[in-house]
Design a protein around this motif. Structure first.
Motif, PDB file in Angstrom:
ATOM      1  N   VAL A 339       0.840  -1.194   0.000  1.00  0.00           N
ATOM      2  CA  VAL A 339       0.000   0.000   0.000  1.00  0.00           C
ATOM      3  C   VAL A 339       0.880   1.250   0.000  1.00  0.00           C
ATOM      4  O   VAL A 339       1.736   1.418   0.868  1.00  0.00           O
ATOM      5  CB  VAL A 339      -0.922   0.025   1.234  1.00  0.00           C
ATOM      6  CG1 VAL A 339      -1.793   1.287   1.219  1.00  0.00           C
ATOM      7  CG2 VAL A 339      -1.795  -1.223   1.292  1.00  0.00           C
ATOM      8  N   ALA A 372      -2.097  -5.286   0.895  1.00  0.00           N
ATOM      9  CA  ALA A 372      -3.526  -5.338   0.622  1.00  0.00           C
ATOM     10  C   ALA A 372      -3.765  -6.104  -0.661  1.00  0.00           C
ATOM     11  O   ALA A 372      -2.844  -6.355  -1.443  1.00  0.00           O
ATOM     12  CB  ALA A 372      -4.102  -3.922   0.503  1.00  0.00           C
ATOM     13  N   TYR A 375      -6.037  -3.214  -5.844  1.00  0.00           N
ATOM     14  CA  TYR A 375      -6.971  -2.114  -5.618  1.00  0.00           C
ATOM     15  C   TYR A 375      -7.041  -1.219  -6.840  1.00  0.00           C
ATOM     16  O   TYR A 375      -6.019  -0.948  -7.486  1.00  0.00           O
ATOM     17  CB  TYR A 375      -6.494  -1.301  -4.404  1.00  0.00           C
ATOM     18  CG  TYR A 375      -7.170   0.034  -4.221  1.00  0.00           C
ATOM     19  CD1 TYR A 375      -8.393   0.133  -3.563  1.00  0.00           C
ATOM     20  CD2 TYR A 375      -6.590   1.201  -4.720  1.00  0.00           C
ATOM     21  CE1 TYR A 375      -9.022   1.366  -3.397  1.00  0.00           C
ATOM     22  CE2 TYR A 375      -7.203   2.435  -4.553  1.00  0.00           C
ATOM     23  CZ  TYR A 375      -8.417   2.513  -3.896  1.00  0.00           C
ATOM     24  OH  TYR A 375      -9.026   3.726  -3.733  1.00  0.00           O
ATOM     25  N   ARG A 382      -8.815  -3.424   0.729  1.00  0.00           N
ATOM     26  CA  ARG A 382      -8.873  -4.654   1.536  1.00  0.00           C
ATOM     27  C   ARG A 382      -7.483  -4.952   2.098  1.00  0.00           C
ATOM     28  O   ARG A 382      -6.657  -5.595   1.460  1.00  0.00           O
ATOM     29  CB  ARG A 382      -9.384  -5.808   0.686  1.00  0.00           C
ATOM     30  CG  ARG A 382     -10.840  -5.636   0.244  1.00  0.00           C
ATOM     31  CD  ARG A 382     -11.239  -6.681  -0.763  1.00  0.00           C
ATOM     32  NE  ARG A 382     -10.565  -6.485  -2.040  1.00  0.00           N
ATOM     33  CZ  ARG A 382     -10.462  -7.416  -2.982  1.00  0.00           C
ATOM     34  NH1 ARG A 382     -10.959  -8.626  -2.770  1.00  0.00           N
ATOM     35  NH2 ARG A 382      -9.830  -7.167  -4.110  1.00  0.00           N
ATOM     36  N   LEU A 383      -7.248  -4.452   3.300  1.00  0.00           N
ATOM     37  CA  LEU A 383      -5.949  -4.619   3.946  1.00  0.00           C
ATOM     38  C   LEU A 383      -5.725  -6.052   4.367  1.00  0.00           C
ATOM     39  O   LEU A 383      -6.656  -6.753   4.776  1.00  0.00           O
ATOM     40  CB  LEU A 383      -5.848  -3.711   5.174  1.00  0.00           C
ATOM     41  CG  LEU A 383      -5.708  -2.214   4.907  1.00  0.00           C
ATOM     42  CD1 LEU A 383      -5.904  -1.448   6.192  1.00  0.00           C
ATOM     43  CD2 LEU A 383      -4.346  -1.902   4.308  1.00  0.00           C
ATOM     44  N   ARG A 384      -4.448  -6.460   4.338  1.00  0.00           N
ATOM     45  CA  ARG A 384      -4.110  -7.818   4.753  1.00  0.00           C
ATOM     46  C   ARG A 384      -2.990  -7.842   5.784  1.00  0.00           C
ATOM     47  O   ARG A 384      -2.521  -8.928   6.138  1.00  0.00           O
ATOM     48  CB  ARG A 384      -3.689  -8.642   3.527  1.00  0.00           C
ATOM     49  CG  ARG A 384      -4.776  -8.755   2.478  1.00  0.00           C
ATOM     50  CD  ARG A 384      -5.962  -9.552   2.958  1.00  0.00           C
ATOM     51  NE  ARG A 384      -5.585 -10.925   3.210  1.00  0.00           N
ATOM     52  CZ  ARG A 384      -5.536 -11.881   2.265  1.00  0.00           C
ATOM     53  NH1 ARG A 384      -5.831 -11.576   1.010  1.00  0.00           N
ATOM     54  NH2 ARG A 384      -5.197 -13.103   2.565  1.00  0.00           N
TER      55      ARG A 384
END
Length: 499
Positions: A339, A372, A375, A382-384
């Motif tokens: 990100v 994430a 995107y 949608r963070l991971r």
């Protein structure tokens, strides 16, 4: 405009409105303004000048805010810290000259761009306070407030958006402090969009139930004062004091881990209407539980280095915070990417060469290594998790946050941290450390059954431990690297194998 000037304006227009209530006293805006002026006059006699760094080692939250705003009035850069943090700063060698921003390679996940350039003491314009080894960073240490008026006027600094006007510590989940420096614009410019998203304004009473040393809580308190609200600042998380505080609070800032306790302590008829949540992802069902209690949750993703990045104000997922551009830089065919953010809210860097995760490219984008799913603008982010925390086990990559999310709502699990433990054949195995709920830890067989039903084979923990209370950072997040280090040392009696 300096926050101190906004406080003075509120003191002139609403002198009797409560400004801040700490553990020992409550001040109106008029009283807070007088104390800020008195403190600024006292410090002005030995303050190096506009731009100088001031380390504030006071422990009382009212004193911390008074000192920070007095330094703000003088045009300095306040840094709230405890003596341990100050010792860390003084032990850091200084560079000879300020360094420019270092371009980082725009690469795929797994590339290693060079770190963002640190901010040196010279860049802050202050005379460093030296330790015995001739090293140091700060222009002034504020460890006491004057007890009487200094008897002199203090000329207010004429501010500019680019002033280095705030510093705060970031430890992430590692427990290792790093001082991050921000410009005035990056700090105060986000106040208006945050107020619009949360509805927090001059009529609110804002509970800030954690240490102001944390950027999350420090920002919350200063934002509340800037808009003319009342700040309830107990200085630390204390569940026993929550019912009394919640009889006054209309808004609260906190981390997800504390929201369940706060909802349990919420008295009938309490005025609380908004909870602003940062620091980690919300557990499933927690937003809905808050809504049932009449509390609207505004959650956000960010970092001390990046400030606000994305916000979820309606439960539909994280979208860019106003003024923020987001990219997820994914390797070809890769399931996850890094990100990156570009916005007016980004920090300038770390003090004096401190190592940290902040990366920058030549086009104004920065990253702290969070990962994430792919995107595109207009989509939900949608963070991971944090890329550096990924576990490599038997050729598979496991994101700890994915595993933790499966267990956080399980009975008996107060909280959970997942780390990798060394393994001679697999490289590492997934290891879960469960913070036991009040009625005791869950049964391992039940946890393993949940793992089989909700996780891939590589994601399932192979080793299980329990602990009464996870070590945490000042903001309340689990200190993941500290947990892993204690586990590796093998000598922490609080860590017990879950039978």
């Amino acid at each position: 405009m300096p926050v101190a000037a906004q406080v003075m304006w509120h003191a002139a227009t609403h002198p009797d409105r409560p400004a801040v209530r700490g553990p020992r006293e409550e001040l109106t805006y008029a009283a807070l303004a007088r104390r800020i002026h008195r403190t600024a006059a006292h410090l002005a006699t030995r303050f190096p000048g506009p731009g100088a760094l001031a380390a504030i080692t006071l422990t009382d939250p009212v004193g911390q805010l008074t000192a920070a705003l007095a330094i703000d009035l003088l045009g300095g850069t306040p840094l709230l810290c405890d003596p341990t943090h100050l010792k860390t700063l003084l032990a850091t060698p200084l560079g000879d000259t300020p360094q420019p921003h270092t371009p980082a390679r725009i690469g795929a996940l797994g590339d290693t761009p060079r770190p963002h350039a640190p901010v040196s003491a010279d860049a802050l314009g202050g005379r460093p306070l030296l330790d015995d080894a001739g090293r140091g960073l700060v222009g002034l240490v504020v460890d006491a407030l004057p007890s009487a008026a200094a008897g002199r006027d203090v000329p207010m600094h004429r501010p500019a958006p680019g002033d280095l006007a705030w510093a705060c510590f970031s430890s992430g989940s590692t427990g290792r402090p790093r001082a991050v420096v921000r410009t005035r614009g990056s700090w105060t410019g986000s106040f208006a969009p945050l107020s619009e998203l949360t509805g927090i304004g001059g009529g609110d009473v804002v509970l800030v139930p954690g240490p102001l040393l944390s950027s999350l809580y420090g920002f919350a308190a200063v934002h509340a004062l800037a808009v003319g609200a009342t700040v309830l600042a107990p200085g630390r998380w204390s569940p026993g004091s929550l019912p009394g505080l919640l009889r006054r609070a209309t808004a609260v800032h906190l981390v997800p881990h504390h929201l369940p306790e706060l909802l349990e302590a919420l008295p009938d008829g309490a005025p609380l209407r908004t909870a602003v949540i940062g620091g980690a992802a919300l557990a499933p069902g927690l937003r809905e539980r808050a809504a049932t209690a009449g509390v609207h949750v505004v959650s956000y993703y960010g970092a001390t280095e990046l400030s606000f990045v994305a916000v979820d104000a309606d439960g539909r997922g994280l979208r860019p915070f106003p003024g923020v551009e987001i990219e997820v830089r994914t390797p070809p065919g890769g399931p996850l990417g890094e990100v990156w953010a570009r916005s007016p809210w980004l920090a300038e860097g770390y003090l004096a060469g401190a190592a940290g995760p902040l990366l920058a490219d030549g086009d104004g984008w920065m990253s702290v290594g969070d990962v994430a799913a792919p995107y595109l603008p207009g989509e939900v982010l949608r963070l991971r998790g944090r890329g550096g925390g990924a576990i490599q086990t038997g050729g598979a990559t496991v994101v700890p946050e994915d595993v933790e999310a499966v267990f956080r709502s399980v009975a008996g699990v107060g909280d959970i941290v997942v780390v990798g433990s060394p393994h001679p054949d697999l490289g590492a195995v997934v290891t879960a450390i469960v913070e036991a709920a009040a009625d005791g830890p869950p049964v391992r067989a039940a946890l393993e059954a949940i793992a089989r039903g909700g996780l891939d084979a590589a994601q399932r923990p192979r080793r299980w431990y329990t602990i009464n209370a996870l070590p945490r950072t000042p903001s309340g997040k689990p200190a993941r690297d500290l947990v892993a280090a204690r586990l590796a040392d093998g000598d922490d009696p609080n860590l017990r194998r879950l039978p």
